[in-house]
Design an enzyme around this catalytic site. Structure first.
Site, short mmCIF file in Angstrom:
data_model
loop_
_atom_site.label_atom_id
_atom_site.label_comp_id
_atom_site.label_asym_id
_atom_site.label_seq_id
_atom_site.Cartn_x
_atom_site.Cartn_y
_atom_site.Cartn_z
N GLY A 1 -28.76 7.49 29.31
CA GLY A 1 -29.34 8.29 30.38
C GLY A 1 -30.43 9.22 29.87
O GLY A 1 -31.24 8.86 29.01
N GLY A 2 -30.42 10.44 30.40
CA GLY A 2 -31.43 11.41 30.01
C GLY A 2 -31.43 11.71 28.54
O GLY A 2 -32.47 12.09 27.96
N GLY B 1 -64.18 -8.53 17.64
CA GLY B 1 -63.77 -7.18 18.00
C GLY B 1 -62.62 -6.68 17.17
O GLY B 1 -62.47 -5.47 16.96
N ALA B 2 -61.78 -7.59 16.67
CA ALA B 2 -60.65 -7.18 15.83
C ALA B 2 -61.15 -6.61 14.50
O ALA B 2 -60.53 -5.71 13.93
CB ALA B 2 -59.71 -8.36 15.59
#
Length: 512
Positions: A169-170, A402-403
């Site tokens: 949970g939290g 681009g890499a």
């Protein structure tokens, strides 16, 4: 006075006993240490200074009025780890299942603020059943205080979470807000448990499949290290802290490093000259760093890229490397996220970056495009471009498209770029480029396949080498592989006092 002292000692012994010997025995039978045993294993002997031992909850509803919860289920304080100050919290599962109530969480938040005031790392050992439901909104408010403190500490002092038991949970969000998570095999980490998932979605899954360490390492990428047990988790934490500065105003600790920078002929054999042949880049890293000592981070997640800590000349460096052994070292969504987060951490804590490049490009595919490879790949570009620490790049082999730019190229602010003679720096591989550039010549040739091979060789000779980039000053030096350690060590020394001014702003807008 002696009566008062005796009363104090009795009260202290009762509080330090936590949930009692029976519950502690059950904890050990489950293969776990108690909260205090974890603290003792982590810190230097006789260095722990506890705060809040006699803290008591204020809840009165649902049978809480007469309940005694020693230390309110969490141990907090300051100590030394290898002689260096840390602040820590350790949840005690033997006390109300380590559940987090108002006072419990306030104690944690207060010790976090002390870490902030003193500029010291914060370690949170998690072992909790979650929010203390008897305290209702006060319990949730306590979680909010802890989360807020996590964010205040972020980028100021290192934060390490050890998940040594249930964390649901939290409670899962505080570890998620830290810099590194070490999860043991006796623990689970999830937002909603198997029973809730089954009720809501109909899916059947075990707690281990849902939130065990293997799931979070291989699939979600939430955690950074898997520990076999609590003692292993503590050892990993101690080793990790040894690489890190106490805070963002300090440099990483300098230790006695390996003084040797002689040529290492082994480096000439580790990387095959043929671009399609795989190899393990971790062997290259080991041959360059001090004593072959490399602490890999998130080893099981996005294995096509390798990140971790090492030292060169006794100085900590953050290493990022394409892993040709997995998918040829291609950059995909997970690899981009993994590397970007690591780079951001190193930059926040003044840790120089050493990048080894052998990348064929970003992974093509409909799934990658629709899942946001543009946005995720941009995180890597942003992380490198915004980093102001010393940045050293070594191009081993392929560096395409681009890499190439994304892997800390000169234009993204690399301070030194070295290339091995095997480096191929180009828009794309020679085979693909020849098909585009020379398609007409190939189609019209009497022997198209022979012509194709000739043109591929011609393109590779002309462009797919490090010398064109060196001529454009995008590579500072083409070096012999055996001399890599020497060049990197020298560059780190030259860049020790690097200062780089950036435009004044609140913060950049990373493409999250």
């Amino acid at each position: 006075m002696q009566d008062k002292i005796a009363d104090l000692q009795r009260r202290r012994a009762e509080a330090e006993a936590g949930g009692g010997t029976e519950r502690q025995a059950r904890q050990r039978e489950a293969g776990k240490l108690t909260a205090r045993e974890r603290v003792a294993a982590l810190v230097d002997a006789d260095s722990f200074d506890e705060a809040g031992l006699f803290a008591t909850h204020r809840a009165t509803l649902f049978g809480m009025a007469d309940k005694v919860l020693p230390a309110d289920g969490v141990i907090t304080g300051a100590a030394a780890v290898d002689g260096r100050l840390v602040h820590l919290a350790s949840q005690d599962f033997t006390v109300a299942g380590g559940s987090a109530g108002e006072v419990h969480s306030t104690k944690v938040a207060e010790i976090m603020h002390m870490a902030l005031k003193t500029g010291s790392p914060f370690v949170f050992i998690n072992d909790s059943g979650g929010a203390r439901v008897q305290e209702g909104i006060d319990s949730l408010s306590g979680y909010g205080k802890v989360f807020h403190a996590n964010v205040l500490l972020s980028g100021v002092v290192p934060q390490v979470a050890l998940v040594c038991g249930p964390c649901a949970g939290g409670a899962a969000y505080s570890p998620a807000l830290t810099d590194f998570i070490i999860q043991t095999r006796q623990s689970q980490l999830f937002i909603t448990g198997p029973q809730v998932i089954r009720q809501v979605t109909g899916e059947k899954v075990s707690a281990e499949q849902l939130g065990g360490p293997d799931a979070h390492m291989r699939l979600s990428g939430v955690i950074h290290f898997i520990a076999e047990d609590d003692r292993h988790a503590v050892l990993l934490c101690r080793k990790l802290l040894s690489f890190l500065p106490a805070n963002n105003l300090e440099d990483p600790p300098q230790v006695a490093g390996d003084p040797a920078v002689e040529p290492n002929p082994l480096l000439e054999t580790l990387v095959p000259a043929q671009a399609r042949q795989a190899y393990d880049v971790r062997r290259v890293i080991a041959a360059v760093v001090d004593f072959a000592d490399f602490l890999e981070v998130q080893a099981g997640f996005a294995p096509n890229i390798v990140v971790g800590f090492a030292r060169i000349g006794g100085c900590t460096v953050g290493v990022v490397a394409n892993q040709a052994l997995v998918q040829a070292g291609v950059l995909d969504i997970d690899a981009s996220d993994k590397a970007a987060r690591f780079i951001r951490f190193c930059n926040a804590f003044n840790i120089p970056l050493l990048t080894f490049v052998d990348v064929p490009g970003f992974l093509p595919g409909v799934r990658q495009e629709h899942a946001g490879i543009i946005r995720h790949g941009a995180k890597l570009l942003f992380a490198y471009a915004s980093a102001t620490v010393p940045k050293i790049t070594v191009i081993l082999r392929k560096a395409y498209g681009g890499a190439y730019v994304a892997m800390c190229s000169k234009d993204l602010g690399a301070d030194r770029v070295f290339a091995w003679p095997t480096a191929e720096i180009a828009v794309m591989g020679a085979e693909g480029a020849a098909e585009i550039v020379f398609r007409k010549e190939i189609d019209e040739a009497a022997q198209p396949e022979q012509k194709r091979r000739e043109l591929i060789d011609d393109y590779r000779e002309t462009f797919s080498n490090p010398y064109v980039a060196a001529a454009r000053r995008l590579v500072d030096a083409v070096i012999e592989p055996a001399l890599t350690r020497r060049h990197v060590a020298q560059a780190l020394e030259y860049l020790r006092n690097k200062r780089e001014l950036r435009p004044q702003k609140k913060h950049g807008l990373m493409p999250l």
